[in-house]
Design a protein around this motif. Structure first.
Motif, PDB file in Angstrom:
ATOM      1  N   HIS A 415       0.863  -1.189   0.000  1.00  0.00           N
ATOM      2  CA  HIS A 415       0.000   0.000   0.000  1.00  0.00           C
ATOM      3  C   HIS A 415       0.896   1.234   0.000  1.00  0.00           C
ATOM      4  N   TRP A 416       1.084   1.791  -1.195  1.00  0.00           N
ATOM      5  CA  TRP A 416       1.974   2.942  -1.325  1.00  0.00           C
ATOM      6  C   TRP A 416       1.338   4.226  -0.814  1.00  0.00           C
ATOM      7  N   GLY A 417       2.167   5.064  -0.209  1.00  0.00           N
ATOM      8  CA  GLY A 417       1.802   6.466  -0.050  1.00  0.00           C
ATOM      9  C   GLY A 417       2.117   7.149  -1.372  1.00  0.00           C
ATOM     10  N   PRO A 418       1.846   8.459  -1.478  1.00  0.00           N
ATOM     11  CA  PRO A 418       2.084   9.131  -2.765  1.00  0.00           C
ATOM     12  C   PRO A 418       3.567   9.259  -3.106  1.00  0.00           C
ATOM     13  N   TRP A 419       3.853   9.037  -4.380  1.00  0.00           N
ATOM     14  CA  TRP A 419       5.228   9.166  -4.892  1.00  0.00           C
ATOM     15  C   TRP A 419       5.427  10.584  -5.450  1.00  0.00           C
ATOM     16  N   ALA A 420       6.642  11.060  -5.355  1.00  0.00           N
ATOM     17  CA  ALA A 420       6.970  12.355  -5.949  1.00  0.00           C
ATOM     18  C   ALA A 420       6.908  12.236  -7.474  1.00  0.00           C
ATOM     19  N   PRO A 421       6.234  13.181  -8.138  1.00  0.00           N
ATOM     20  CA  PRO A 421       6.104  13.094  -9.603  1.00  0.00           C
ATOM     21  C   PRO A 421       7.357  13.617 -10.296  1.00  0.00           C
ATOM     22  N   ALA A 422       8.459  12.908 -10.116  1.00  0.00           N
ATOM     23  CA  ALA A 422       9.717  13.412 -10.675  1.00  0.00           C
ATOM     24  C   ALA A 422      10.042  12.732 -11.994  1.00  0.00           C
ATOM     25  N   GLY A 423      10.544  13.488 -12.945  1.00  0.00           N
ATOM     26  CA  GLY A 423      11.086  12.922 -14.179  1.00  0.00           C
ATOM     27  C   GLY A 423      10.034  12.420 -15.148  1.00  0.00           C
ATOM     28  N   ALA A 424      10.466  11.540 -16.056  1.00  0.00           N
ATOM     29  CA  ALA A 424       9.629  11.115 -17.185  1.00  0.00           C
ATOM     30  C   ALA A 424       8.514  10.160 -16.773  1.00  0.00           C
ATOM     31  N   HIS A 425       8.665   9.467 -15.627  1.00  0.00           N
ATOM     32  CA  HIS A 425       7.642   8.498 -15.218  1.00  0.00           C
ATOM     33  C   HIS A 425       6.985   8.988 -13.931  1.00  0.00           C
ATOM     34  N   GLY A 426       6.220  10.065 -14.085  1.00  0.00           N
ATOM     35  CA  GLY A 426       5.674  10.766 -12.917  1.00  0.00           C
ATOM     36  C   GLY A 426       4.623   9.974 -12.169  1.00  0.00           C
TER      37      GLY A 426
END
Ligand SMILES: NC(=O)c1ccc[n+]([C@@H]2O[C@H](COP(=O)([O-])OP(=O)(O)OC[C@H]3O[C@@H](n4cnc5c(N)ncnc54)[C@H](OP(=O)(O)O)[C@@H]3O)[C@@H](O)[C@H]2O)c1
Length: 475
Positions: A415-426
């Protein structure tokens, strides 16, 4: 353990109005009898909006027994409109009993509903399937009296308990010599992945799963089989005149300049072009990282297509070492405004997708060494606007749990928390949502740490652990 309400509180039920939403079942009858004995006004009503319409007037509590009806997905998504209507009536309590092997995702649903309806105690109650209806009814009456607001309560083994996540260290055993800051290479070695290995990633050519595919390719030099909805080619040989448009505004402008497209069509086409580019980039990056990748466009809800893809992959390479189900869509809206078709899309992508994938795996000569489901913290804590997504991820985790129990094959829902929308695979968290999380003080997962955390979980996590929460900031 959760507090057990004393029987003396039962007097407060006198004169209160209850609706039991159920077919004519022993538990439904037992509840009506018990509540009536306690001086309450209890009526049973069939589980559809037409029957509900015949029961107007104020209601203090509702018990929806749909999850006990036995058939898969009996409660969700089938009963969405009934649940929406019940919540709109503003009862003080809405209880949804279920059995331990329920896979409808009702826990994730109620955790979200509880956030959206703060004046209603919304609760899923796990009942003991071996207890007679009269005792199950007694447990549910206890839940009507309980003073706490726990959204999920387990009434099994004669106890009243509420599931709570707990912190758990994640790292290689000291004897592995990998050290606490172990790299992906140490983790894939511990997992036994190498250049001959094959990992299938459903929903894997874009977003955070593409990042995981790249990490696997870099560390194990393995083969990754990527499945996604978007066709890689548009059938026109490519949009050469769009090649110079490298971001969304430029693409929109270039498409608008062609003429003949509405704004919605321009947005859809721009999204498709960006998706195709992202997939193509992932394939090239996997190759550059030292791995081998193949992409196949299919809808994960299409069981036949999934069966075919898994079968062919196994037949081609003679093995599938790992499987990741990461396909997902979000269409956030408050429950009161949720459209059933949209709910079904969000829910089905995860749940029907998981069923299709697991059923295809079941037919293989050998099961993969690991299966991962990409879940979400919204299933564990609830999240306003995400009743569908929270239910879907909860159901996904339950399917994974049953799969592990039934096959003994290592299966974990992350269960992931939110990922940083960094780079080409946001991924799903765009820049705007990223800023919103920052404003709320929610830290975002650093993509490199995210993929490493998953590799470490697979390599050194407890094999019996069915669900883990991986977040950057606690919750
Ligand atoms: N990013 C986060 O912060 C975050 C947090 C918690 C959980 N998650 C979970 O992690 C997973 C990946 O998320 P993401 O952020 O990487 O999202 P994303 O960039 O939107 O990627 C989702 C992927 O799922 C695929 N997909 C959607 N519906 C599908 C279907 N019916 N059949 C086959 N493939 C389908 C998409 O394919 P196409 O778009 O190419 O069609 C896409 O590749 C999701 O399951 C999500 O719930 C993400």
């Amino acid at each position: 353990p959760a507090p057990v309400p004393g029987a003396e509180g039962a007097a407060q039920l006198r004169g209160q109005r209850f609706l039991i939403v159920a077919d004519d079942t022993p538990l439904g009858r037992a509840l009506v009898t018990r509540l009536t004995t306690l001086g309450a006004l209890a009526a049973r009503v069939g589980p559809d909006t037409a029957q509900l319409a015949g029961h107007t007037g104020p209601v203090d509590g509702v018990l929806h027994l749909g999850a006990l009806a036995g058939a898969e997905q009996q409660l969700l998504p089938a009963q969405l409109t009934v649940l929406q209507e019940l919540l709109l009536r503003g009862p003080r309590r809405l209880l949804c009993p279920r059995l331990p092997d329920d896979t409808s995702g009702i826990d994730g649903f109620v955790r979200t509903a509880a956030r959206e309806y703060p004046d209603t105690v919304v609760r899923a109650v796990e009942l003991d399937p071996d207890e007679p209806a009269t005792e199950q009814a007694e447990a549910l009456v206890g839940e009507l009296l309980a003073p706490d607001r726990e959204p999920v309560v387990l009434r099994t083994c004669g106890l009243r308990r509420a599931p709570v996540p707990y912190e758990s260290p994640l790292g290689p055993p000291v004897s592995s010599g990998a050290g606490p800051a172990s790299s992906g290479a140490a983790a894939v070695a511990a997992l036994g992945l190498g250049p001959e290995s094959v990992v299938v990633l459903a929903g894997g050519a874009r977003g955070i799963t593409a990042r995981f595919a790249l990490a696997l390719a870099g560390a194990a030099r393995c083969r990754v089989e990527l499945l996604g909805r978007t066709p890689l080619y548009d059938g026109t040989g490519g949009h050469h005149e769009l090649a110079h448009a490298t971001d969304l505004p430029a693409l929109r402008a270039a498409l608008a300049a062609r003429g003949g497209l509405s704004t919605a069509e321009i947005d859809r086409e721009a999204g498709r072009v960006l998706a195709r580019r992202e997939i193509a980039a992932t394939l090239a990056e996997v190759h550059d990282a030292g791995g081998r990748a193949r992409y196949r466009a299919l809808d994960l809800r299409d069981a036949e297509a999934v069966q075919q893809a898994v079968k062919e992959t196994y037949a081609t390479y003679g093995r599938i070492d790992g499987v990741v189900h990461a396909a997902g869509v979000i269409e956030d809206r408050l429950l009161a405004e949720k459209d059933p078709v949209s709910f079904e899309r969000v829910y089905g992508t995860k749940v029907d997708g998981a069923r299709a994938l697991l059923s295809a795996l079941r037919r293989l000569p050998q099961l993969p060494a690991f299966t991962v489901m990409f879940g979400s913290v919204s299933a564990v804590y609830g999240n306003r606007g995400q009743a569908d997504y929270a239910a879907a991820n909860d159901a996904l985790a339950r399917l994974g749990r049953l799969w592990r129990a039934g096959t003994g094959s290592r299966t974990v829902t992350v269960h992931w928390g939110p990922w940083a929308p960094a780079g080409a695979h946001g991924g799903m968290v765009g820049p705007e949502l990223g800023r919103e999380y920052a404003r709320r003080g929610i830290e975002l997962i650093d993509p490199e740490e995210g993929v490493l955390a998953l590799l470490r979980e697979l390599a050194w996590g407890e094999p019996e652990t069915d669900e883990v929460v991986l977040t950057a900031s606690g919750r």
